[in-house]
Scaffold this motif. Structure first.
Motif, short mmCIF file in Angstrom:
data_model
loop_
_atom_site.label_atom_id
_atom_site.label_comp_id
_atom_site.label_asym_id
_atom_site.label_seq_id
_atom_site.Cartn_x
_atom_site.Cartn_y
_atom_site.Cartn_z
N ALA A 106 0.96 21.83 25.12
CA ALA A 106 0.91 21.01 26.34
C ALA A 106 2.06 20.00 26.35
CB ALA A 106 -0.44 20.31 26.43
N ASP A 107 2.29 19.35 25.22
CA ASP A 107 3.38 18.38 25.13
C ASP A 107 4.73 19.04 25.36
OD1 ASP A 107 1.71 16.20 24.57
OD2 ASP A 107 1.88 16.45 22.40
N LEU A 108 4.91 20.24 24.79
CA LEU A 108 6.17 20.95 24.94
C LEU A 108 6.42 21.32 26.40
CD1 LEU A 108 7.61 23.64 22.60
CD2 LEU A 108 7.58 24.04 25.05
N ALA A 109 5.38 21.79 27.08
CA ALA A 109 5.54 22.18 28.48
C ALA A 109 5.99 21.00 29.33
CB ALA A 109 4.23 22.75 29.01
N ALA A 110 5.56 19.79 28.96
CA ALA A 110 5.90 18.59 29.74
C ALA A 110 7.25 18.00 29.36
CB ALA A 110 4.81 17.54 29.56
N THR A 111 7.60 18.08 28.08
CA THR A 111 8.86 17.46 27.62
C THR A 111 10.04 18.41 27.68
OG1 THR A 111 8.29 17.99 25.32
CG2 THR A 111 7.68 15.80 26.13
N HIS A 112 9.78 19.70 27.84
CA HIS A 112 10.84 20.70 28.00
C HIS A 112 10.53 21.54 29.24
CE1 HIS A 112 11.05 19.53 23.77
NE2 HIS A 112 12.30 19.97 23.75
N PRO A 113 10.47 20.91 30.42
CA PRO A 113 10.07 21.65 31.63
C PRO A 113 11.03 22.79 31.92
CG PRO A 113 11.05 19.51 32.18
CD PRO A 113 10.84 19.51 30.71
N GLY A 114 10.44 23.93 32.26
CA GLY A 114 11.23 25.11 32.55
C GLY A 114 11.47 26.00 31.35
N LEU A 115 11.20 25.52 30.15
CA LEU A 115 11.42 26.35 28.96
C LEU A 115 10.42 27.49 28.90
CD1 LEU A 115 12.92 26.86 26.29
CD2 LEU A 115 11.27 25.35 25.18
N ILE A 116 9.17 27.22 29.26
CA ILE A 116 8.14 28.25 29.23
C ILE A 116 7.57 28.44 30.63
CG2 ILE A 116 7.57 27.91 26.80
CD1 ILE A 116 5.22 26.22 27.65
N ASP A 117 6.96 29.59 30.84
CA ASP A 117 6.43 29.93 32.16
C ASP A 117 4.93 29.74 32.26
OD1 ASP A 117 8.98 31.14 33.33
OD2 ASP A 117 8.75 32.29 31.48
N GLY A 118 4.25 29.77 31.12
CA GLY A 118 2.79 29.62 31.14
C GLY A 118 2.28 29.10 29.81
N ILE A 119 1.13 28.44 29.87
CA ILE A 119 0.47 27.96 28.65
C ILE A 119 -0.99 28.39 28.67
CG2 ILE A 119 1.95 25.99 28.10
CD1 ILE A 119 0.01 24.19 29.64
N VAL A 120 -1.47 28.75 27.50
CA VAL A 120 -2.89 29.02 27.30
C VAL A 120 -3.36 28.05 26.22
CG1 VAL A 120 -4.66 30.71 26.64
CG2 VAL A 120 -2.63 31.45 27.92
N LEU A 121 -4.20 27.10 26.61
CA LEU A 121 -4.67 26.05 25.72
C LEU A 121 -6.12 26.31 25.35
CD1 LEU A 121 -3.18 22.94 27.56
CD2 LEU A 121 -2.05 24.49 25.94
N VAL A 122 -6.39 26.37 24.06
CA VAL A 122 -7.72 26.72 23.56
C VAL A 122 -8.22 25.58 22.68
CG1 VAL A 122 -9.09 28.45 22.32
CG2 VAL A 122 -7.02 29.15 23.58
N SER A 123 -9.38 25.02 23.03
CA SER A 123 -10.00 23.95 22.22
C SER A 123 -9.04 22.79 22.03
CB SER A 123 -10.45 24.50 20.86
OG SER A 123 -11.20 25.68 20.99
N CYS A 124 -8.55 22.24 23.11
CA CYS A 124 -7.46 21.26 23.05
C CYS A 124 -7.94 19.82 22.94
CB CYS A 124 -6.58 21.39 24.29
SG CYS A 124 -5.09 20.38 24.24
N PRO A 125 -7.36 19.02 22.01
CA PRO A 125 -7.58 17.57 22.00
C PRO A 125 -6.59 16.91 22.95
CG PRO A 125 -6.26 18.19 20.11
CD PRO A 125 -6.55 19.47 20.87
N CYS A 126 -6.69 17.24 24.21
CA CYS A 126 -5.63 16.95 25.17
C CYS A 126 -5.65 15.54 25.74
CB CYS A 126 -5.66 17.98 26.30
SG CYS A 126 -4.76 19.51 25.90
N ALA A 127 -6.66 14.74 25.40
CA ALA A 127 -6.65 13.31 25.71
C ALA A 127 -6.64 12.62 24.36
CB ALA A 127 -7.86 12.93 26.55
#
Length: 270
Positions: free
Chosen positions: A147-168
């Motif tokens: 999730a952090d990578l998708a936000a700090t390197h926008p456009g590098l990846i096309d999709g993310i699948v996050l499983v059991s994430c400590p996202c907060a």
């Protein structure tokens, strides 16, 4: 077919079973190259989906479960290759190791340098599979890094699948201090908080967020908060709570199904 490969230090070339994509010479491997294992029979020029898999924090074990998921992913998604990475500082049961510092596994190792190491490895792989869309799959702490990578390197990846994430992240660390009291949870960290970075994501990104209904390590509320933030950003998000499942969700068929749906929805590259 499985091929093991290590993106070696000091500019060694990436080894893989598939033929190289034509065009300019392949750049040297990043100096902080991560150990990886690659799965899939599709020749490089025919690969249309590059799947990169990150394991979780694994506080008490040496992770290798993400290799099995990568194998299953390569078989489930047509014209794909799946590459499972060892996160910086981690060692697997077979003795393979990625350079860097592992950290205390208290949410302290989702830092900019570690995220950058993953991003550099992905860029190197993308040069090999030049016609592929890139989907980054992360479990637990690996999901936070994705999730952090998708936000700090926008456009590098096309999709993310996050499983059991400590996202907060701050809220999750407070929760874990109650569940597993130790002074380590009081130590300040420089990790990036995924939910606070959603505004930096490319709106064209597609996401899937999955969590087990009985997850006691990263309870549902942390994934729900993040999925809501993605939706507010306008990012197409497939959010699912899997009944009867706990934190060890990566090998669940629902995750493979979510990956298949996401990959099928991504536009092709020309």
């Amino acid at each position: 077919m499985r091929s093991s490969l290590a993106l070696l230090l000091l500019g060694a070339s990436l080894a893989a079973c598939a033929p190289r994509v034509g065009g300019p010479a392949e750049p040297p491997a990043p100096a902080n190259g991560l150990y990886s294992q690659s799965f899939g029979n599709t020749p490089a020029k025919q690969v249309r989906t590059l799947i990169v898999v990150l394991h979780g924090d694994a506080p008490t074990t040496k992770p290798d479960y993400h290799y099995a998921f990568a194998r299953a992913a390569s078989e489930a998604v047509p014209n794909s290759v799946a590459v499972a990475l060892l996160r910086p500082g981690y060692e697997d049961p077979q003795g393979h190791r990625s350079p860097g510092e592992r950290g205390e596994t208290t949410g302290d190792n989702y830092t900019a340098d570690r995220i950058g190491a993953v991003a550099a490895t992905i860029r190197h792989l993308q040069h090999r599979y030049g016609l592929a869309r890139t989907v980054l799959v992360g479990h637990s702490g690996g999901a936070a890094i994705a999730a952090d990578l998708a936000a700090t390197h926008p456009g590098l990846i096309d999709g993310i699948v996050l499983v059991s994430c400590p996202c907060a992240l701050p809220e999750w660390r407070k929760y874990m201090k109650k569940v597993s009291p130790t002074p380590l949870w009081d130590a300040p960290v420089t990790s990036l908080d995924p939910v606070k970075l959603v505004g930096g994501m490319a709106p064209t990104l597609r996401a899937a967020v999955l969590v087990g209904a009985d997850d006691k390590t990263t309870p549902v509320r942390f994934s729900r908060t993040y999925a809501e933030a993605l939706s507010l950003r306008g990012i197409a998000t497939d959010y699912r709570i899997i009944p009867g499942k706990d934190h060890e969700l990566l090998g669940d068929p629902e995750v493979i199904s979510a990956l298949q749906r996401l990959a099928a929805a991504l536009p092709g590259k020309s």
